[in-house]
Structures are given as structure tokens and as C-alpha cells.
Write a protein that holds these residues in place. Structure first.
Motif, PDB file in Angstrom:
ATOM      1  N   ARG A 157       6.773 -22.743 -19.133  1.00 15.02           N
ATOM      2  CA  ARG A 157       6.066 -21.661 -20.496  1.00 15.02           C
ATOM      3  C   ARG A 157       6.231 -22.484 -21.858  1.00 15.02           C
ATOM      4  O   ARG A 157       5.290 -21.916 -23.070  1.00 15.02           O
ATOM      5  CB  ARG A 157       6.328 -20.416 -20.545  1.00 15.02           C
ATOM      6  N   ARG A 158       7.118 -23.216 -21.865  1.00 14.74           N
ATOM      7  CA  ARG A 158       8.004 -22.911 -23.742  1.00 14.74           C
ATOM      8  C   ARG A 158       7.416 -24.620 -24.094  1.00 14.74           C
ATOM      9  O   ARG A 158       7.498 -25.050 -25.250  1.00 14.74           O
ATOM     10  CB  ARG A 158       9.458 -23.807 -23.694  1.00 14.74           C
ATOM     11  N   HIS A 159       6.719 -25.660 -23.219  1.00 15.74           N
ATOM     12  CA  HIS A 159       5.793 -26.644 -24.126  1.00 15.74           C
ATOM     13  C   HIS A 159       4.357 -26.602 -23.784  1.00 15.74           C
ATOM     14  O   HIS A 159       3.936 -26.001 -22.688  1.00 15.74           O
ATOM     15  CB  HIS A 159       6.069 -27.523 -22.624  1.00 15.74           C
ATOM     16  N   SER A 160       3.245 -26.836 -24.894  1.00 16.56           N
ATOM     17  CA  SER A 160       2.258 -26.865 -24.712  1.00 16.56           C
ATOM     18  C   SER A 160       1.543 -28.224 -24.529  1.00 16.56           C
ATOM     19  O   SER A 160       1.935 -28.763 -26.300  1.00 16.56           O
ATOM     20  CB  SER A 160       1.741 -25.639 -26.122  1.00 16.56           C
ATOM     21  N   VAL A 161       0.977 -28.667 -23.877  1.00 15.85           N
ATOM     22  CA  VAL A 161       0.510 -29.983 -23.803  1.00 15.85           C
ATOM     23  C   VAL A 161      -0.886 -29.989 -24.736  1.00 15.85           C
ATOM     24  O   VAL A 161      -1.644 -31.253 -25.406  1.00 15.85           O
ATOM     25  CB  VAL A 161       0.249 -31.108 -22.752  1.00 15.85           C
ATOM     26  N   VAL A 162      -1.189 -28.763 -25.156  1.00 16.53           N
ATOM     27  CA  VAL A 162      -2.781 -28.362 -26.417  1.00 16.53           C
ATOM     28  C   VAL A 162      -2.270 -29.183 -27.581  1.00 16.53           C
ATOM     29  O   VAL A 162      -2.710 -29.011 -28.501  1.00 16.53           O
ATOM     30  CB  VAL A 162      -3.175 -26.932 -25.188  1.00 16.53           C
ATOM     31  N   ALA A 163      -0.558 -27.943 -27.189  1.00 20.34           N
ATOM     32  CA  ALA A 163      -1.030 -27.868 -29.579  1.00 20.34           C
ATOM     33  C   ALA A 163      -1.209 -29.207 -30.296  1.00 20.34           C
ATOM     34  O   ALA A 163      -0.516 -28.726 -31.192  1.00 20.34           O
ATOM     35  CB  ALA A 163       0.845 -27.272 -29.361  1.00 20.34           C
ATOM     36  N   PRO A 164      -0.355 -30.168 -29.664  1.00 20.82           N
ATOM     37  CA  PRO A 164      -0.394 -31.252 -30.927  1.00 20.82           C
ATOM     38  C   PRO A 164      -1.890 -32.123 -30.811  1.00 20.82           C
ATOM     39  O   PRO A 164      -1.926 -32.403 -31.900  1.00 20.82           O
ATOM     40  CB  PRO A 164       0.145 -32.163 -29.863  1.00 20.82           C
ATOM     41  N   VAL A 165      -3.055 -31.095 -30.561  1.00 22.48           N
ATOM     42  CA  VAL A 165      -4.448 -31.460 -29.960  1.00 22.48           C
ATOM     43  C   VAL A 165      -5.476 -30.411 -31.210  1.00 22.48           C
ATOM     44  O   VAL A 165      -6.889 -30.450 -31.563  1.00 22.48           O
ATOM     45  CB  VAL A 165      -5.172 -32.532 -29.552  1.00 22.48           C
ATOM     46  N   VAL A 166      -4.842 -29.336 -31.510  1.00 24.11           N
ATOM     47  CA  VAL A 166      -5.069 -28.262 -31.809  1.00 24.11           C
ATOM     48  C   VAL A 166      -5.037 -28.390 -33.774  1.00 24.11           C
ATOM     49  O   VAL A 166      -3.771 -28.347 -33.746  1.00 24.11           O
ATOM     50  CB  VAL A 166      -5.060 -27.071 -30.967  1.00 24.11           C
ATOM     51  N   ARG A 212      -6.088 -30.861 -22.635  1.00 24.13           N
ATOM     52  CA  ARG A 212      -5.267 -31.796 -23.968  1.00 24.13           C
ATOM     53  C   ARG A 212      -6.943 -32.453 -24.453  1.00 24.13           C
ATOM     54  O   ARG A 212      -7.194 -32.454 -25.309  1.00 24.13           O
ATOM     55  CB  ARG A 212      -4.448 -31.984 -23.838  1.00 24.13           C
ATOM     56  N   ASP A 213      -7.200 -33.502 -23.543  1.00 20.06           N
ATOM     57  CA  ASP A 213      -7.654 -34.674 -23.718  1.00 20.06           C
ATOM     58  C   ASP A 213      -9.351 -33.707 -23.803  1.00 20.06           C
ATOM     59  O   ASP A 213     -10.002 -34.312 -25.310  1.00 20.06           O
ATOM     60  CB  ASP A 213      -8.118 -35.491 -22.565  1.00 20.06           C
TER      61      ASP A 213
END
Length: 151
Positions: free
Chosen positions: A115-124, A90-91
Motif C-alpha cells: 500500500r505504500r506505493h501510489s502509481v497515481v501520485a506522480p500525475v496528480v 493513472r493514465d
């Protein structure tokens, strides 16, 4: 005249090297080689060069993402399991200032709770989930369009 084609990184995460054999009812029957072949064809039609990396290692994924700062037009990434917990991935994505799209073959929102949470989604810039291999092609189109807007 400058005929340099924009370069895009495609990053496949852990276990995607097993596509076609790993849970085909969830991930489909195409191999990763076939998905990559389709991506290269699409890239050619879009006037892009691709660098495709598959890794089962978080540190390799982070270092590959960081390469985007060296003249890449964008990133298409399927972080696979790293989607759900890797703050390092993510970072790294937050640190690079190129368009990026997160891809998942399956619909992560209809699967197990973890699997329903993405830590990546907020930064793409976007996320495509549940469209199988088509998701990669659509993500490549989106990155190409976003990269073209930045010029």
C-alpha cells in the motif's frame, strides 16, 4: 452575468461504499454518505457544485475521470486499491488537464508494504493521506484554490 459555479468531480474507489462498517479501526466510523454530506456542505461554502461518484469498477473510474475534460474545474479522488496498480487510472488522470488531488483516509505509508506505493501520485497535483475524512475537505479546498489560480 454568468452565475455558473465551477464543478468538481469527487471519485471514491472500490470498497469505500462500505465505510463505517469496513475496518473502522483503519478507515473510521463515518459512512460514505456522511463524508459526501460534509463535502457538499464544504462545496457550497466554496461556491462549487459537486458530482460525486463511487465505483468498484476500474473502467467506470477511468470513464468518470475522462468526464473532467467536459467543463470540470478539478478532481478529488480516492482511488482506493486502484492507487497501487492501476495504470489505466493513472493514465486517465495524466490525460485530463484539471487540478487533481489524491486522498486516502488512512496513512498509506504506515500500512502494508504493497500500500505504500501510489502509481497515481506522480500525475496528480497533490496527495493527502492519513487525515481521515478531513483529507477530503482539504483536498476540495486545494482543488478550488488551484482552479481559481488558473483563471
Amino acid at each position: 452575468m454568468n452565475n455558473v459555479r465551477p464543478r468538481v468531480l469527487v471519485i471514491h474507489g472500490p470498497n469505500l461504499n462500505l465505510l463505517g462498517r469496513r475496518e473502522p479501526n483503519v478507515y473510521g466510523s463515518l459512512s460514505l454518505d456522511e463524508i459526501d454530506r460534509r463535502l457538499r456542505e464544504k462545496a457550497g461554502a466554496l461556491g462549487l457544485d459537486l458530482e460525486i461518484v463511487q465505483t468498484n469498477h476500474e473502467g467506470v473510474m477511468v470513464e468518470t475521470i475522462q468526464k473532467a475534460m467536459q467543463g470540470y474545474a478539478g478532481i478529488v479522488i480516492n482511488p482506493a486499491a486502484f492507487t497501487h496498480y492501476s495504470i489505466a487510472v493513472r493514465d486517465a488522470l495524466a490525460a485530463v488537464s484539471v487540478p487533481s488531488v489524491e486522498v486516502h483516509l488512512s496513512n498509506i505509508y504506515t500500512r502494508e508494504e504493497f500500500r505504500r506505493h501510489s502509481v497515481v501520485a506522480p500525475v496528480v497535483d497533490g496527495q493527502i493521506s492519513g487525515l481521515g475524512p478531513l483529507g477530503y475537505l482539504l483536498a476540495l479546498e486545494a482543488v478550488a484554490a488551484m482552479a481559481g489560480e488558473e483563471k
